[in-house]
Write a protein that holds these residues in place. Structure first.
Motif: not given
Ligand code: AMP
Ligand code: MN
Ligand code: MN
Length: 332
Positions: A41, A97, A122-123, A142, A172, A304
């Protein structure tokens, strides 16, 4: 037309993207940065955005902060990732990311020096370290956010960019099977396939290209599997000695932890990677119930709900005890 609207991000994310694109237009010395122990990713998103900015205005540089795993060497533009001198002028740094500045390794110094930092991630554990923070925990990768970003830039998504984005999203989501995969994921990937990328070759490169060294390491480390709580928790370890024995690298552990999570009884899988005598990289995966990002957050890591990591500066057996105690507590 309807599909395009459905893929789009919400309003506030859209506004942040416009602001970020304004910064890209305004500044001359723009750098993208990968993260330490880069994954598909990270590399895919970074190369996709680098290629898009190259088309948009040119002159983009991509800072290498760690070795690139062999899995991603096939990606178009991989040679753009290079070492750069911290003393060069830097106006804008774009991080992709990474949930915090420490994940950037030596890129952290570049971030400190930059006039502005754009943080695209996107975490769920992202600490909003940028001047502009485009953080979307509901995005599977991401790469999904970068897809939207490139659309907003009005740059044409060509085969090279689509190949990088496909790699980002496929890796991912575990080839679109993890719980982070949404209908939007599939809509975006459908758009990428429309561009005419060679999915067969990409997938062979990503998933059917395992070296014999990696295979032997895989077999040996699976032999180290220990289970707890009637098989709900599985722990495996990879030591420096094992790497030496098979002439393998730490990146060759890719895929191991998913295999452990794939055991029917397992809810939490744990992989301990001995980086040094007193440094262990911990990877956690869960199947349905446990939020492993919370566990890793306790040790200054993150990630995540179903995939997270942290580093513990202890010897391997001590690390195992520490992390196991924390994992087991989450089952109470
Ligand atoms: P890994 O187990 O290294 O594959 O990482 C799983 C997920 O957690 C990925 O999304 C990583 O970006 C994230 N992650 C791993 N290690 C860290 C860390 N030290 N700090 C923050 N996030 C991490
Ligand atoms: Mn990553
Ligand atoms: Mn990611």
């Amino acid at each position: 037309m309807r599909i395009k609207e459905e893929i789009g991000m919400n309003n506030s994310t859209g506004i942040l993207m416009v602001e970020a694109i304004e910064l890209i237009k305004r500044y001359d010395n723009i750098y993208l940065v990968s993260h330490v122990q880069p994954d598909g990713d990270n590399i895919g998103s970074t190369l996709a955005l680098a290629k898009a900015i190259e088309k948009f205005k040119g002159g983009i540089k991509v800072i290498k902060v760690d070795d690139i795993p062999s899995d991603y060497q096939f990606l178009p533009g991989i040679d753009m990732i290079k070492n750069y001198d911290i003393n060069e002028p830097i106006d804008l740094l774009i991080s992709l990311d990474s949930s915090d500045l420490n994940r950037l390794g030596l890129g952290k110094e570049f971030a400190r020096k930059a006039k502005r930092v754009i943080n695209i991630d996107h975490h769920i554990t992202n600490d909003n370290f940028g001047d502009i923070n485009i953080v979307s925990p509901s995005s599977a990768a991401t790469g999904e956010i970068v897809y939207e970003f490139i659309k907003k830039m009005a740059v044409d998504i060509d085969k090279d960019i689509a190949t990088c984005l496909y790699t980002a999203i496929s890796t991912d989501t575990g080839s679109f099977i993890y719980s982070n995969t949404t209908y939007k994921t599939h809509l975006i990937v459908a758009e990428l396939l429309k561009v005419g990328i060679d999915v067969e070759t990409i997938n062979i490169n990503l998933y059917q290209n395992r070296s014999m060294a990696r295979t032997k390491l895989f077999i040996d480390s699976m032999n180290s599997l220990e289970t707890y709580l009637e098989g709900k928790v599985g722990v495996i370890a990879v030591t420096q000695e094992m790497l030496k024995a098979y002439d393998a690298k730490m990146e060759d552990t890719e895929g191991l932890i998913s295999f452990v999570r794939g055991i029917d009884s397992i809810e939490v899988a744990c992989l301990l990677k001995e980086i040094d005598k007193n440094e262990v990289k911990v990877s956690l995966r869960s199947k349905k119930r446990i939020d492993v990002s919370r566990i890793c957050n306790k040790f200054n890591g993150g990630g995540h709900i179903r995939a997270a990591g942290c580093t513990i500066n202890e010897r391997l057996p001590v690390t195992k005890d520490i992390i196991l105690e924390e994992i087991l507590m989450n089952f109470r």
